[in-house]
Design a protein around this motif. Structure first.
Motif, short mmCIF file in Angstrom:
data_model
loop_
_atom_site.label_atom_id
_atom_site.label_comp_id
_atom_site.label_asym_id
_atom_site.label_seq_id
_atom_site.Cartn_x
_atom_site.Cartn_y
_atom_site.Cartn_z
N PRO A 28 0.83 -1.21 0.00
CA PRO A 28 0.00 0.00 0.00
C PRO A 28 0.86 1.27 0.00
O PRO A 28 1.98 1.28 0.53
N LEU A 29 0.33 2.31 -0.58
CA LEU A 29 1.04 3.59 -0.69
C LEU A 29 1.49 4.11 0.67
O LEU A 29 2.62 4.57 0.83
N LYS A 30 0.63 4.01 1.67
CA LYS A 30 0.96 4.50 3.01
C LYS A 30 2.20 3.78 3.56
O LYS A 30 3.09 4.39 4.13
N ARG A 31 2.25 2.48 3.35
CA ARG A 31 3.40 1.69 3.81
C ARG A 31 4.64 1.98 2.98
O ARG A 31 5.76 2.04 3.50
N PHE A 32 4.46 2.18 1.69
CA PHE A 32 5.58 2.50 0.80
C PHE A 32 6.29 3.74 1.30
O PHE A 32 7.52 3.78 1.37
N ASN A 33 5.54 4.76 1.67
CA ASN A 33 6.12 6.01 2.17
C ASN A 33 6.95 5.78 3.43
O ASN A 33 7.93 6.48 3.65
N ARG A 34 6.56 4.82 4.25
CA ARG A 34 7.28 4.55 5.51
C ARG A 34 8.53 3.71 5.32
O ARG A 34 9.52 3.92 5.99
N ILE A 35 8.49 2.72 4.43
CA ILE A 35 9.58 1.74 4.40
C ILE A 35 10.55 1.88 3.23
O ILE A 35 11.67 1.39 3.33
N CYS A 36 10.15 2.51 2.16
CA CYS A 36 11.02 2.56 0.98
C CYS A 36 12.04 3.68 1.10
O CYS A 36 11.68 4.85 1.25
N SER A 37 13.32 3.31 1.02
CA SER A 37 14.38 4.31 1.14
C SER A 37 14.83 4.86 -0.22
O SER A 37 15.71 5.70 -0.28
N VAL A 38 14.22 4.36 -1.29
CA VAL A 38 14.56 4.86 -2.63
C VAL A 38 14.05 6.28 -2.76
O VAL A 38 12.91 6.58 -2.43
N ARG A 39 14.90 7.15 -3.24
CA ARG A 39 14.53 8.55 -3.43
C ARG A 39 14.07 8.78 -4.86
O ARG A 39 14.68 8.26 -5.80
N PRO A 40 13.01 9.55 -5.04
CA PRO A 40 12.55 9.82 -6.41
C PRO A 40 13.51 10.75 -7.15
O PRO A 40 14.29 11.48 -6.54
N VAL A 41 13.43 10.69 -8.45
CA VAL A 41 14.21 11.55 -9.33
C VAL A 41 13.38 12.79 -9.63
O VAL A 41 12.21 12.68 -10.02
N ALA A 42 13.96 13.96 -9.44
CA ALA A 42 13.25 15.21 -9.72
C ALA A 42 13.30 15.48 -11.22
O ALA A 42 14.37 15.59 -11.80
N LEU A 43 12.14 15.56 -11.81
CA LEU A 43 12.03 15.89 -13.23
C LEU A 43 11.59 17.35 -13.35
O LEU A 43 11.50 18.06 -12.36
N SER A 44 11.31 17.77 -14.53
CA SER A 44 10.93 19.17 -14.74
C SER A 44 9.59 19.50 -14.09
O SER A 44 8.75 18.63 -13.86
N GLU A 45 9.43 20.76 -13.78
CA GLU A 45 8.19 21.31 -13.24
C GLU A 45 7.74 20.64 -11.94
O GLU A 45 6.55 20.46 -11.69
N GLY A 46 8.71 20.23 -11.13
CA GLY A 46 8.40 19.66 -9.82
C GLY A 46 7.90 18.23 -9.83
O GLY A 46 7.51 17.69 -8.79
N ASP A 47 7.90 17.60 -10.98
CA ASP A 47 7.45 16.21 -11.09
C ASP A 47 8.53 15.28 -10.56
O ASP A 47 9.72 15.47 -10.83
N GLU A 48 8.14 14.29 -9.78
CA GLU A 48 9.07 13.30 -9.24
C GLU A 48 8.65 11.91 -9.68
O GLU A 48 7.47 11.59 -9.67
N ARG A 49 9.62 11.10 -10.04
CA ARG A 49 9.37 9.74 -10.47
C ARG A 49 10.40 8.80 -9.84
O ARG A 49 11.54 9.17 -9.59
N TYR A 50 9.98 7.56 -9.64
CA TYR A 50 10.85 6.52 -9.09
C TYR A 50 11.39 5.68 -10.24
O TYR A 50 10.63 5.22 -11.10
N ASP A 51 12.69 5.46 -10.23
CA ASP A 51 13.35 4.66 -11.26
C ASP A 51 13.19 3.19 -10.90
O ASP A 51 13.54 2.76 -9.79
#
Length: 78
Positions: A28-51
């Motif tokens: 679940p998204l809530k759990r992902f936020n707590r346990i995942c240490s992978v940092r998102p990549v900052a793209l243009s215009e404030g968009d963030e994505r996970y590789d």
């Protein structure tokens, strides 16, 4: 009866939203936020994505019995 051929192409995106990343991991998204240490990549215009490669590397690290890298650093700090 007629025959129909479907040509379906499924593309796995390399960069995923946080929702897609949580779904990819299978938690679940809530759990992902707590346990995942992978940092998102900052793209243009404030968009963030996970590789997807970063997510796979993190999972492989955990599968080998290693603690989460962030937890390991915090543990060394005391």
């Amino acid at each position: 009866m007629t025959n129909t051929m479907l040509n379906i192409k499924v593309v796995q995106p390399r960069m995923m939203s946080i929702r897609q990343a949580a779904d990819y991991i299978g938690i679940p998204l809530k759990r992902f936020n707590r346990i995942c240490s992978v940092r998102p990549v900052a793209l243009s215009e404030g968009d963030e994505r996970y590789d997807i490669r970063d997510l796979d590397q993190w999972l492989d690290y955990l599968k080998q019995g290693h603690p989460d890298p962030d937890d390991e650093i915090v543990g060394r700090l005391g």
